[in-house]
Design a protein around this motif. Structure first.
Motif, PDB file in Angstrom:
ATOM      1  N   PRO A 162      51.601   3.101 104.095  1.00  0.00           N
ATOM      2  CA  PRO A 162      51.258   4.462 103.561  1.00  0.00           C
ATOM      3  C   PRO A 162      50.968   5.538 104.426  1.00  0.00           C
ATOM      4  N   GLU A 163      50.867   5.230 105.979  1.00  0.00           N
ATOM      5  CA  GLU A 163      50.852   6.129 106.870  1.00  0.00           C
ATOM      6  C   GLU A 163      52.523   6.746 107.188  1.00  0.00           C
ATOM      7  N   VAL A 196      63.559   4.918 108.083  1.00  0.00           N
ATOM      8  CA  VAL A 196      63.375   5.950 107.444  1.00  0.00           C
ATOM      9  C   VAL A 196      62.149   6.075 106.771  1.00  0.00           C
ATOM     10  N   SER A 197      61.670   7.334 106.868  1.00  0.00           N
ATOM     11  CA  SER A 197      60.418   7.643 105.882  1.00  0.00           C
ATOM     12  C   SER A 197      60.853   7.941 104.418  1.00  0.00           C
ATOM     13  N   GLU A 230      52.287  -0.878 100.898  1.00  0.00           N
ATOM     14  CA  GLU A 230      51.478  -1.794 101.853  1.00  0.00           C
ATOM     15  C   GLU A 230      52.784  -2.849 102.252  1.00  0.00           C
ATOM     16  N   ARG A 231      53.716  -2.860 101.290  1.00  0.00           N
ATOM     17  CA  ARG A 231      54.585  -4.052 101.794  1.00  0.00           C
ATOM     18  C   ARG A 231      55.707  -3.624 102.639  1.00  0.00           C
TER      19      ARG A 231
END
Length: 82
Positions: free
Chosen positions: A60-61, A38-39, A54-55
């Motif tokens: 973040p992309e 899922v985004s 970051e985790r």
């Protein structure tokens, strides 16, 4: 996870908004959703919401972090329009 469950609840390619996404229950939900493809848009009052990306798988992309106060309507409207 068994395949019948995975097929019935396939969330890959979906988008979710998670409030309180920097920590606690919100973070646990974010981890679970991200692991399923899922985004995410993580909303949190804490500035740590940005480093939380970051985790997550995809980082973040793939995901968005928004530091905002959801109890403040103008702040929420600004966050949603971003």
């Amino acid at each position: 996870m068994n395949s019948a469950y995975s097929q019935a609840f396939d969330l890959s390619g979906q988008v979710a908004v998670v409030t309180g996404g920097a920590s606690g229950i919100g973070w646990a939900i974010a981890e679970l959703f991200a692991a399923q493809g899922v985004s995410l848009a993580l909303f949190d009052l804490a500035p740590e919401v940005h480093s939380a990306l970051e985790r997550l798988p995809g980082g973040p992309e793939q995901h968005l972090a928004v530091q905002t106060d959801l109890s403040d309507l103008p702040s929420l409207e600004k966050a949603v329009s971003s």
